[in-house]
Write a protein that holds these residues in place. Structure first.
Motif, short mmCIF file in Angstrom:
data_model
loop_
_atom_site.label_atom_id
_atom_site.label_comp_id
_atom_site.label_asym_id
_atom_site.label_seq_id
_atom_site.Cartn_x
_atom_site.Cartn_y
_atom_site.Cartn_z
N ALA A 1 -44.79 51.95 7.88
CA ALA A 1 -45.23 50.66 7.74
C ALA A 1 -44.37 49.62 6.83
CB ALA A 1 -46.61 50.72 7.02
N ILE A 2 -43.90 50.09 5.82
CA ILE A 2 -42.82 49.26 4.96
C ILE A 2 -42.00 48.82 5.68
CG2 ILE A 2 -41.82 49.24 2.85
CD1 ILE A 2 -43.97 51.30 1.69
N LEU A 3 -41.14 49.72 6.34
CA LEU A 3 -39.88 49.67 7.07
C LEU A 3 -40.00 49.41 8.35
CD1 LEU A 3 -37.94 52.82 5.51
CD2 LEU A 3 -37.98 50.30 4.99
N ARG A 4 -41.27 49.12 9.04
CA ARG A 4 -41.45 49.10 10.43
C ARG A 4 -40.78 49.98 11.36
NH1 ARG A 4 -40.41 45.95 14.44
NH2 ARG A 4 -38.80 44.77 13.43
N GLY B 1 -33.47 42.63 12.89
CA GLY B 1 -33.09 41.50 11.68
C GLY B 1 -34.50 41.92 10.73
N ASP B 2 -35.70 41.93 11.06
CA ASP B 2 -36.95 42.13 10.44
C ASP B 2 -36.88 43.58 9.63
OD1 ASP B 2 -39.64 41.71 9.47
OD2 ASP B 2 -39.97 43.69 10.64
N GLN B 3 -36.29 44.62 10.29
CA GLN B 3 -36.13 45.86 9.78
C GLN B 3 -34.99 46.04 8.76
OE1 GLN B 3 -35.78 47.79 13.66
NE2 GLN B 3 -37.67 48.81 13.41
N LEU B 4 -34.06 45.59 9.01
CA LEU B 4 -32.88 45.25 8.21
C LEU B 4 -33.28 44.71 6.85
CD1 LEU B 4 -29.91 44.73 10.50
CD2 LEU B 4 -30.32 46.81 9.28
N GLY C 1 -47.55 46.75 5.16
CA GLY C 1 -46.72 46.39 6.10
C GLY C 1 -46.29 44.83 6.43
N GLY C 2 -46.87 44.16 5.72
CA GLY C 2 -46.32 42.71 6.08
C GLY C 2 -45.19 42.46 5.11
#
Length: 133
Positions: free
Chosen positions: A37-40, A62-65, A113-114
């Protein structure tokens, strides 16, 4: 009007960053479910990073990075704040009674997770270091 493009991150570099973030999350006491959840990332991607397969590559957005970067930067800030490894790894699982945390641990908040919660926890940890950089 000019546009700024994000730097291209190789699949090998992305895998290295993800592997480091997963190792940090484990030391913070995060479960696999919290980590994904944290890293998606998917459970299989998280498990692969946890195994630390040599030569592994992964394509991340990009969000994951950004999430990986925030975890790595929180870890770096905690290492500056605390000399004792028990504290810089244990802090994330400790109940925090400051207003934002309201008795929850930083890990509980980021595990929702946000990206905004992840950033806010990073910002608050980073502010603790003051001028220690």
């Amino acid at each position: 009007m000019t546009t700024v493009e994000a730097p291209v991150i190789s699949k090998t570099t992305a895998a290295s960053g993800l592997t480091a973030a997963v190792a940090i999350l484990q030391k913070w006491g995060a479960t696999g479910e919290q980590g994904t959840a944290i890293l998606r990332v998917s459970r299989s991607t998280y498990a692969r990073a946890k195994r630390r397969d040599p030569g592994w590559e992964v394509n991340l957005d990009g969000d994951q990075l950004t999430r990986i970067s925030l975890v790595l930067n929180m870890h770096a800030a905690l290492r500056v704040i605390f000399d004792n490894p028990e504290n810089h790894y244990g802090f994330m699982a400790m109940a925090n009674h400051n207003g934002y945390f309201d008795g929850r641990s930083p890990l509980e908040i980021i595990a929702q997770g946000g990206i905004l919660s992840l950033y806010e926890v990073y910002r608050r940890i980073d502010s603790l270091r003051g001028a220690q950089w």
